[in-house]
Design a protein around this motif. Structure first.
Motif, PDB file in Angstrom:
ATOM      1  N   ALA A 180       1.813 -11.354   7.685  1.00  0.00           N
ATOM      2  CA  ALA A 180       0.513 -11.038   8.283  1.00  0.00           C
ATOM      3  C   ALA A 180      -0.291 -10.095   7.390  1.00  0.00           C
ATOM      4  CB  ALA A 180       0.706 -10.435   9.667  1.00  0.00           C
ATOM      5  N   LEU A 181       0.387  -9.099   6.795  1.00  0.00           N
ATOM      6  CA  LEU A 181      -0.319  -8.149   5.935  1.00  0.00           C
ATOM      7  C   LEU A 181      -0.888  -8.837   4.692  1.00  0.00           C
ATOM      8  CD1 LEU A 181       1.930  -4.936   6.044  1.00  0.00           C
ATOM      9  CD2 LEU A 181       0.000  -5.580   7.508  1.00  0.00           C
ATOM     10  N   LEU A 206       0.187  -4.839  15.095  1.00  0.00           N
ATOM     11  CA  LEU A 206       0.129  -4.442  13.692  1.00  0.00           C
ATOM     12  C   LEU A 206      -0.248  -2.973  13.535  1.00  0.00           C
ATOM     13  CD1 LEU A 206      -1.477  -7.339  11.609  1.00  0.00           C
ATOM     14  CD2 LEU A 206       0.799  -6.348  11.372  1.00  0.00           C
ATOM     15  N   LYS A 207      -1.097  -2.483  14.418  1.00  0.00           N
ATOM     16  CA  LYS A 207      -1.509  -1.085  14.333  1.00  0.00           C
ATOM     17  C   LYS A 207      -0.302  -0.163  14.474  1.00  0.00           C
ATOM     18  CE  LYS A 207      -3.960   2.500  16.894  1.00  0.00           C
ATOM     19  NZ  LYS A 207      -4.791   2.828  18.070  1.00  0.00           N
ATOM     20  N   SER A 208       0.508  -0.370  15.492  1.00  0.00           N
ATOM     21  CA  SER A 208       1.671   0.499  15.696  1.00  0.00           C
ATOM     22  C   SER A 208       2.677   0.347  14.564  1.00  0.00           C
ATOM     23  CB  SER A 208       2.325   0.196  17.048  1.00  0.00           C
ATOM     24  OG  SER A 208       2.782  -1.146  17.100  1.00  0.00           O
ATOM     25  N   GLU A 209       2.839  -0.866  14.037  1.00  0.00           N
ATOM     26  CA  GLU A 209       3.768  -1.078  12.926  1.00  0.00           C
ATOM     27  C   GLU A 209       3.308  -0.346  11.674  1.00  0.00           C
ATOM     28  OE1 GLU A 209       4.311  -5.225  12.377  1.00  0.00           O
ATOM     29  OE2 GLU A 209       5.400  -5.521  14.258  1.00  0.00           O
ATOM     30  N   LEU A 210       1.994  -0.384  11.406  1.00  0.00           N
ATOM     31  CA  LEU A 210       1.471   0.328  10.247  1.00  0.00           C
ATOM     32  C   LEU A 210       1.617   1.836  10.415  1.00  0.00           C
ATOM     33  CD1 LEU A 210      -1.797  -1.581   9.224  1.00  0.00           C
ATOM     34  CD2 LEU A 210       0.288  -1.305   7.874  1.00  0.00           C
ATOM     35  N   LEU A 211       1.368   2.327  11.619  1.00  0.00           N
ATOM     36  CA  LEU A 211       1.521   3.756  11.873  1.00  0.00           C
ATOM     37  C   LEU A 211       2.957   4.209  11.595  1.00  0.00           C
ATOM     38  CD1 LEU A 211      -0.584   4.162  15.147  1.00  0.00           C
ATOM     39  CD2 LEU A 211      -1.029   5.292  12.955  1.00  0.00           C
ATOM     40  N   GLN A 212       3.920   3.437  12.059  1.00  0.00           N
ATOM     41  CA  GLN A 212       5.324   3.791  11.837  1.00  0.00           C
ATOM     42  C   GLN A 212       5.674   3.767  10.357  1.00  0.00           C
ATOM     43  OE1 GLN A 212       7.700   1.155  14.242  1.00  0.00           O
ATOM     44  NE2 GLN A 212       6.725   1.775  16.159  1.00  0.00           N
ATOM     45  N   GLU A 213       5.211   2.743   9.653  1.00  0.00           N
ATOM     46  CA  GLU A 213       5.549   2.607   8.234  1.00  0.00           C
ATOM     47  C   GLU A 213       4.882   3.699   7.401  1.00  0.00           C
ATOM     48  OE1 GLU A 213       7.597   1.796   5.308  1.00  0.00           O
ATOM     49  OE2 GLU A 213       7.857   0.363   6.950  1.00  0.00           O
ATOM     50  N   LEU A 214       3.620   3.991   7.680  1.00  0.00           N
ATOM     51  CA  LEU A 214       2.929   5.031   6.922  1.00  0.00           C
ATOM     52  C   LEU A 214       3.560   6.401   7.166  1.00  0.00           C
ATOM     53  CD1 LEU A 214      -0.769   3.875   7.405  1.00  0.00           C
ATOM     54  CD2 LEU A 214       0.483   3.954   5.237  1.00  0.00           C
ATOM     55  N   GLU A 215       3.949   6.677   8.389  1.00  0.00           N
ATOM     56  CA  GLU A 215       4.601   7.948   8.689  1.00  0.00           C
ATOM     57  C   GLU A 215       5.938   8.042   7.959  1.00  0.00           C
ATOM     58  OE1 GLU A 215       5.220  11.539   9.585  1.00  0.00           O
ATOM     59  OE2 GLU A 215       3.389  10.599  10.383  1.00  0.00           O
ATOM     60  N   GLU A 235      -3.936  10.629   1.014  1.00  0.00           N
ATOM     61  CA  GLU A 235      -4.428   9.279   1.302  1.00  0.00           C
ATOM     62  C   GLU A 235      -3.675   8.678   2.483  1.00  0.00           C
ATOM     63  OE1 GLU A 235      -4.210   6.956  -2.227  1.00  0.00           O
ATOM     64  OE2 GLU A 235      -5.816   8.036  -3.253  1.00  0.00           O
ATOM     65  N   ILE A 236      -2.367   8.886   2.516  1.00  0.00           N
ATOM     66  CA  ILE A 236      -1.575   8.374   3.639  1.00  0.00           C
ATOM     67  C   ILE A 236      -1.979   9.082   4.931  1.00  0.00           C
ATOM     68  CG2 ILE A 236       0.747   8.244   4.607  1.00  0.00           C
ATOM     69  CD1 ILE A 236       1.807   7.750   1.817  1.00  0.00           C
ATOM     70  N   SER A 237      -2.178  10.391   4.866  1.00  0.00           N
ATOM     71  CA  SER A 237      -2.559  11.147   6.066  1.00  0.00           C
ATOM     72  C   SER A 237      -3.921  10.688   6.580  1.00  0.00           C
ATOM     73  CB  SER A 237      -2.591  12.645   5.757  1.00  0.00           C
ATOM     74  OG  SER A 237      -1.296  13.128   5.465  1.00  0.00           O
ATOM     75  N   ARG A 251      -7.333  -2.302   7.288  1.00  0.00           N
ATOM     76  CA  ARG A 251      -7.394  -2.716   5.882  1.00  0.00           C
ATOM     77  C   ARG A 251      -6.857  -1.629   4.963  1.00  0.00           C
ATOM     78  NH1 ARG A 251     -13.062  -2.216   3.103  1.00  0.00           N
ATOM     79  NH2 ARG A 251     -12.343  -0.079   3.431  1.00  0.00           N
ATOM     80  N   ASP A 252      -7.292  -0.383   5.182  1.00  0.00           N
ATOM     81  CA  ASP A 252      -6.864   0.712   4.306  1.00  0.00           C
ATOM     82  C   ASP A 252      -5.375   1.003   4.469  1.00  0.00           C
ATOM     83  OD1 ASP A 252      -9.507   0.829   3.575  1.00  0.00           O
ATOM     84  OD2 ASP A 252      -9.982   2.568   4.821  1.00  0.00           O
ATOM     85  N   GLY A 253      -4.876   0.940   5.691  1.00  0.00           N
ATOM     86  CA  GLY A 253      -3.459   1.195   5.925  1.00  0.00           C
ATOM     87  C   GLY A 253      -2.570   0.145   5.292  1.00  0.00           C
ATOM     88  N   LEU A 254      -2.929  -1.124   5.447  1.00  0.00           N
ATOM     89  CA  LEU A 254      -2.081  -2.174   4.879  1.00  0.00           C
ATOM     90  C   LEU A 254      -2.153  -2.180   3.356  1.00  0.00           C
ATOM     91  CD1 LEU A 254      -3.658  -5.034   3.813  1.00  0.00           C
ATOM     92  CD2 LEU A 254      -4.199  -5.150   6.223  1.00  0.00           C
ATOM     93  N   ALA A 255      -3.292  -1.739   2.791  1.00  0.00           N
ATOM     94  CA  ALA A 255      -3.401  -1.670   1.330  1.00  0.00           C
ATOM     95  C   ALA A 255      -2.379  -0.682   0.769  1.00  0.00           C
ATOM     96  CB  ALA A 255      -4.815  -1.264   0.929  1.00  0.00           C
ATOM     97  N   ILE A 256      -2.194   0.441   1.444  1.00  0.00           N
ATOM     98  CA  ILE A 256      -1.210   1.426   0.994  1.00  0.00           C
ATOM     99  C   ILE A 256       0.205   0.863   1.114  1.00  0.00           C
ATOM    100  CG2 ILE A 256      -0.180   3.677   1.511  1.00  0.00           C
ATOM    101  CD1 ILE A 256      -2.973   4.633   2.342  1.00  0.00           C
ATOM    102  N   VAL A 257       0.509   0.250   2.249  1.00  0.00           N
ATOM    103  CA  VAL A 257       1.851  -0.288   2.468  1.00  0.00           C
ATOM    104  C   VAL A 257       2.179  -1.367   1.441  1.00  0.00           C
ATOM    105  CG1 VAL A 257       3.280  -1.635   4.058  1.00  0.00           C
ATOM    106  CG2 VAL A 257       1.944   0.294   4.914  1.00  0.00           C
ATOM    107  N   LEU A 258       1.261  -2.281   1.187  1.00  0.00           N
ATOM    108  CA  LEU A 258       1.521  -3.359   0.226  1.00  0.00           C
ATOM    109  C   LEU A 258       1.626  -2.816  -1.202  1.00  0.00           C
ATOM    110  CD1 LEU A 258      -0.680  -6.288   1.591  1.00  0.00           C
ATOM    111  CD2 LEU A 258       1.811  -6.049   1.706  1.00  0.00           C
ATOM    112  N   HIS A 259       0.831  -1.797  -1.507  1.00  0.00           N
ATOM    113  CA  HIS A 259       0.932  -1.195  -2.842  1.00  0.00           C
ATOM    114  C   HIS A 259       2.315  -0.587  -3.050  1.00  0.00           C
ATOM    115  CE1 HIS A 259      -1.085   0.533  -6.448  1.00  0.00           C
ATOM    116  NE2 HIS A 259      -0.089   1.407  -6.345  1.00  0.00           N
ATOM    117  N   LEU A 260       2.791   0.162  -2.071  1.00  0.00           N
ATOM    118  CA  LEU A 260       4.121   0.752  -2.174  1.00  0.00           C
ATOM    119  C   LEU A 260       5.198  -0.325  -2.232  1.00  0.00           C
ATOM    120  CD1 LEU A 260       3.736   3.659   0.415  1.00  0.00           C
ATOM    121  CD2 LEU A 260       3.727   3.852  -2.081  1.00  0.00           C
ATOM    122  N   LEU A 261       5.014  -1.387  -1.455  1.00  0.00           N
ATOM    123  CA  LEU A 261       5.995  -2.472  -1.437  1.00  0.00           C
ATOM    124  C   LEU A 261       6.086  -3.146  -2.796  1.00  0.00           C
ATOM    125  CD1 LEU A 261       7.938  -4.238   0.250  1.00  0.00           C
ATOM    126  CD2 LEU A 261       5.979  -5.681   0.820  1.00  0.00           C
TER     127      LEU A 261
END
Length: 273
Positions: free
Chosen positions: A38-39, A79-88, A114-116, A186-196
């Protein structure tokens, strides 16, 4: 995002720059979880949205609106809650690097900020993702008509024809307003995918006569990255948590692809965060 990339580059093994006029080398990404699937889809949709939104033509804005409807469908509520958990979780991981002398404290602080910021924007989102579009009866009527081939002709929905002929700035303002509530996603998933993407190290493999199989028992991976050094070969990927099967196909845009009958050298990266 740039600082996060710089931070992880300090931990990665550098690779030599490509020579000038080098052949195109593509990387094919294959998600191993529904969340990453999905991301990746949303990443592509947001990129297309940015392209069409920035153009002045009515056909571009028609395309932008149809992409917005796709974002609405793909951005499932959880997806919102999943991104919140992953970013934290990633914030906690990066915080542990504070005592590492090999990591720039300035780059680390910027990445954590940026994550915060992404976390704060996601927390500020209220209600169900995309509900602002679902509550707009006119947009939903346009969305329903868009599912019919040619269904947005002016004789089908005159109000849409009227909107397309508003001044360019007005259409862009409308599109930006409708897109705005999705931007924290969009901004949250960009960080997660970059780290991935930065989490794995490419390893070289050979597919005998265009075929490669391996078991994935004990392999922790959320996404595969496959890099092929032949521009006209594409991978057909079948994978789950138990096994990976790759078939490398000779691509001809005028006939059905067929499996390569020679050995194929490729790089494979297992990505997980």
């Amino acid at each position: 995002m740039q600082q996060i990339g710089l931070l992880f580059e300090e931990l990665a093994i550098s690779t030599p720059p490509q020579a000038k006029h080098a052949p195109i080398v593509l990387i094919y990404e294959y998600p191993l979880t529904e969340r990453i699937r999905a991301l990746l889809r949303l990443e592509d949709l947001f990129a297309r949205m940015a392209h069409y939104l920035g153009a002045p033509d009515i056909h571009d804005h028609h395309a932008a609106l149809t992409v917005l409807f796709e974002i609405l469908e793909v951005a499932r509520p959880d997806l919102k809650s999943e991104l919140l958990q992953e970013l934290e979780r990633q914030r906690q991981v990066l915080t542990a690097f504070r005592d590492n002398p090999n990591i720039s404290s300035e780059a680390l602080d910027t990445a954590l900020n940026e994550i915060s910021e992404a976390l704060n924007l996601l927390h500020a989102l209220t209600g169900k993702l995309g509900q602002h579009l679902r509550d707009n009866e006119w947009l939903i009527s346009v969305k329903n008509r868009s599912l019919i081939p040619g269904g947005l002709s002016e004789f089908d929905i005159p109000s849409y024809h009227l909107w397309l002929n508003q001044p360019t700035a007005q259409r862009q303002r409308d599109l930006q307003t409708w897109l705005e509530p999705f931007l924290p996603l969009r901004d949250g998933l960009a960080i997660v995918l970059h780290l991935l993407r930065d989490s794995g190290t490419p390893e070289a493999y050979t597919a005998s006569r265009g075929s490669y199989q391996r078991t994935l028992a004990g392999v922790n991976s959320q996404m595969l990255r496959i890099r092929i050094h032949d521009a006209m070969i594409t991978p057909e990927t079948s994978a789950n948590k138990y096994a990976l099967n790759l078939r490398f196909m000779e691509t001809d845009f005028h006939q059905r692809p067929r499996q390569v009958e020679r050995d194929v050298h490729f790089d494979l990266t297992f990505c997980a965060i």
